[in-house]
Design an enzyme around this catalytic site. Structure first.
Site, PDB file in Angstrom:
ATOM      1  N   GLU A  32       0.966  -0.657  -4.880  1.00 46.47           N
ATOM      2  CA  GLU A  32      -0.044   0.661  -5.400  1.00 46.47           C
ATOM      3  C   GLU A  32       0.875   1.702  -6.004  1.00 46.47           C
ATOM      4  OE1 GLU A  32      -1.723   3.117  -2.550  1.00 46.47           O
ATOM      5  OE2 GLU A  32      -3.468   3.248  -3.746  1.00 46.47           O
ATOM      6  N   ASP A  86       0.853  -1.146   0.024  1.00 46.56           N
ATOM      7  CA  ASP A  86      -0.113   0.066   0.091  1.00 46.56           C
ATOM      8  C   ASP A  86       1.038   1.271  -0.040  1.00 46.56           C
ATOM      9  OD1 ASP A  86      -2.639   1.184   0.518  1.00 46.56           O
ATOM     10  OD2 ASP A  86      -1.845   1.804   2.452  1.00 46.56           O
TER      11      ASP A  86
HETATM   12  C1  GLC Z   1      -4.120   3.287  -0.361  1.00 44.85           C
HETATM   13  C2  GLC Z   1      -5.432   2.577  -0.334  1.00 44.85           C
HETATM   14  C3  GLC Z   1      -6.476   3.358   0.393  1.00 44.85           C
HETATM   15  C4  GLC Z   1      -6.104   3.796   1.893  1.00 44.85           C
HETATM   16  C5  GLC Z   1      -4.507   4.835   1.625  1.00 44.85           C
HETATM   17  C6  GLC Z   1      -4.007   4.976   2.960  1.00 44.85           C
HETATM   18  O1  GLC Z   1      -4.336   4.324  -1.128  1.00 44.85           O
HETATM   19  O2  GLC Z   1      -5.706   2.030  -1.173  1.00 44.85           O
HETATM   20  O3  GLC Z   1      -7.881   2.791   0.404  1.00 44.85           O
HETATM   21  O4  GLC Z   1      -6.765   4.737   2.236  1.00 44.85           O
HETATM   22  O5  GLC Z   1      -3.913   3.894   0.941  1.00 44.85           O
HETATM   23  O6  GLC Z   1      -3.655   3.538   3.508  1.00 44.85           O
END
Ligand code: GLC
Length: 566
Positions: free
Chosen positions: A289, A229
């Site tokens: 991500e 993430d």
């Molecule tokens: C990423 C996740 C999102 C979350 C953020 C903070 O972007 O996909 O859902 O709010 O990280 O952890």
């Protein structure tokens, strides 16, 4: 030699060959790994299936639907965070990395799910929140307790610039300044997301070690990999240089800024390499991500020596407005020539669902099939989002009071939050779409009456049955896994078409991205097929499609997938 040293030596002798053995073995002569052939399926556990009928989904709910996932053609599931959490950011605020939130079940339930997955040949990927913990994590509670606590330097603490002044001008992406004052120790801590999500200090080797150990904990429990993430924000400029302003304001009304000093710092790649080294010990895969502005930036995440992420997500198509054959062709062409293994995504739990993004009101289901046909026939791995296969739409909250996602409350009405794309999976046309007998944590949209698993399973023309056929083709046709990508009819602004070529044959994919009928003619000679024979594999057309010698007639948003032989 001390006893402990001897033991360490013995363990090393036993375990080094084992670790080497865990390196990934190719699954085909082309040298591909399992994840290169896989279709991943993202599950938002709060919303997938509620086995204990309390309105919130759980791990046993997922385990009960492994047959469904297998029948759909899924090879791996990525479960968004299911660890203990105060749920401020619905799990992305982790208070214990090595347990399961009781709301979702127990570690035993998790083991049961992994074992069930193994039987179904479905691997389990967890979501690792690497950038920050919850403010309720024991590390942060200790960190906050005093300026000299053991974990003080596990987070990013700074003095204000002066009395009542923040350390610098950085902003939280969730609507507040990025700094919150702790009155007890009179210092500010840094958080790129909510104040309840303090950023870890990855420059501290103890943090790095603790986080690498978390991955080991789960690999040993049978996890096949992680989705990492928010990797972009792992490091910050230690001098806290102010970001420069950019024109305009963001959705919270604040002046935009160039996040040069708190995003995408080069050190991120060091962390990725270290996480990868551990993943390699267990033959595991890392998905990232990775929000990038272009293909060159995305390429960086694979690592200069292919030693970072195996699967940095290409999230760029999720930002395309509307359907433009030229835009998709240009992007996909560039990704294919970048030399890396692509990872396709069209929607997820942070983005308006693809069904809603592309719907035109007249051909919604055909467009949903077209989008599936597009990214699931490309060369590369693919990541689906639960409900995409039944055409789930966004159920955007009607008023601020209804909103659950805090950013929707802060940013209303410009930013309505992400509830809309996180609603319960639609299993039946019954109460609460068959998700739960209790009131679900988010309401299901009216379209659940028609767009649900039970109803669509009976309809040969449904989105669900289209996806099932598509994924079955992916599993059956080596060309869809191994074949190269060869764009055809490149000057057509309405119809996006390409071949996947493998050995002596090809699969042709033709997608009418327009709302009008299109006549398409092909010259496949440059692709090596001077007298091609076409046989239909899959279409979304409602009338039989004839591949006439003078070309194809493509109805609005039609999909035509055919085998091409010499
Ligand atoms: C990423 C996740 C999102 C979350 C953020 C903070 O972007 O996909 O859902 O709010 O990280 O952890």
């Amino acid at each position: 030699m001390k006893k402990t040293q001897l033991l360490a030596l013995l363990l090393a002798t036993v375990f080094v060959p084992l670790a080497a053995h865990a390196q990934q073995k190719p699954v085909d002569p082309a040298g591909h790994q399992w994840w290169q052939h896989a279709v991943f399926y993202e599950i938002y556990p709060r919303s997938f299936a509620d086995s204990n009928n309390n309105g919130i989904g759980d791990l046993n709910g997922i385990a009960q639907h492994l047959d469904y996932l297998k029948q759909l053609g899924v090879d791996a599931i990525w479960i968004t965070p299911c660890f203990p959490s105060p749920q401020v950011d619905f799990g992305y605020d982790v208070s214990d990395y090595e347990a399961i939130d009781p709301m979702y079940g127990t570690l035993a339930d998790f083991d049961h799910l992994v074992a069930g997955g193994k039987k179904h040949n479905i691997r389990v990927i967890l979501d690792f929140v690497v950038n920050h913990t919850s403010d309720q994590h024991k590390w942060f509670i200790d960190s906050k307790s005093s300026r000299t606590s053991e974990h003080r330097d596990w987070y990013i603490w700074r003095d204000g610039k002066g009395p009542n002044q923040l350390p610098n001008n950085w902003l939280s992406t969730f609507g507040s300044p990025a700094w919150t004052l702790d009155p007890k120790t009179n210092q500010y801590y840094y958080h790129y997301f909510y104040p309840e999500q303090p950023d870890l200090n990855w420059r501290n080797p103890a943090v790095e070690k603790a986080m690498l150990d978390v991955t080991r904990f789960w690999y040993k429990r049978g996890v096949a990999g992680f989705r990492l993430d928010a990797v972009d924000t792992l490091y910050e400029d230690p001098n806290l240089t102010d970001n420069l302003p950019l024109p305009g304001t963001d959705k919270f009304g604040r002046p935009n800024q160039d996040e040069k000093y708190n995003k995408k710092l080069p050190e991120v790649h060091d962390a990725m390499r270290k996480l990868r080294t551990v993943a390699n010990e267990y033959g595991s895969v890392l998905i990232g991500e990775t929000w990038t502005a272009n293909v060159a930036q995305l390429k960086d995440y694979y690592g200069a020596k292919n030693d970072e992420l195996q699967m940095p997500m290409d999230l760029m198509m999720t930002g395309f407005k509307g359907l433009s054959a030229n835009e998709y062709r240009a992007h996909i062409g560039e990704v294919n020539s970048s030399g890396q293994w692509p990872v396709w995504v069209i929607t997820n739990h942070d983005i308006v669902r693809s069904y809603t993004r592309y719907a035109d009101g007249a051909h919604n289901d055909d467009i949903a099939k077209l989008m599936g046909a597009l990214y699931l026939t490309l060369r590369g791995s693919a990541i689906m989002y639960y409900g995409e296969e039944i055409g789930m739409e966004n159920n955007i909250p009607k008023s601020r009071d209804e909103v659950q996602d805090p950013i929707g409350k802060i940013g209303w009405p410009i930013e309505k939050g992400r509830d809309g794309e996180r609603t319960p999976m639609q299993w039946t046309d019954g109460v609460n779409a068959g998700f739960s007998t209790a009131k679900p944590w988010l309401p299901v949209p009216a379209s659940a009456k028609t767009h649900n698993v039970e109803t669509e399973a009976k309809d040969p023309d449904s989105i669900l049955n289209f996806y099932r056929q598509l994924l079955a083709l992916r599993h059956k046709e080596p060309t869809l896994l191994e074949g190269d990508y060869f764009a055809i009819n490149e000057d057509d602004p309405n119809v996006f078409a390409y071949l996947r070529r493998y050995k002596d044959e090809a699969i042709m994919v033709v997608l009418n991205m327009s709302a009008t009928q299109q006549k398409v003619q092909f010259n496949l000679a440059p692709a090596g097929f001077s007298a091609p024979k076409l046989s239909l594999l899959l279409t979304n057309a409602h009338a039989p499609v004839a591949a006439a010698s003078d070309g194809l007639t493509m109805q609005p948003f039609a999909v035509f997938i055919a085998k091409v032989t010499k």
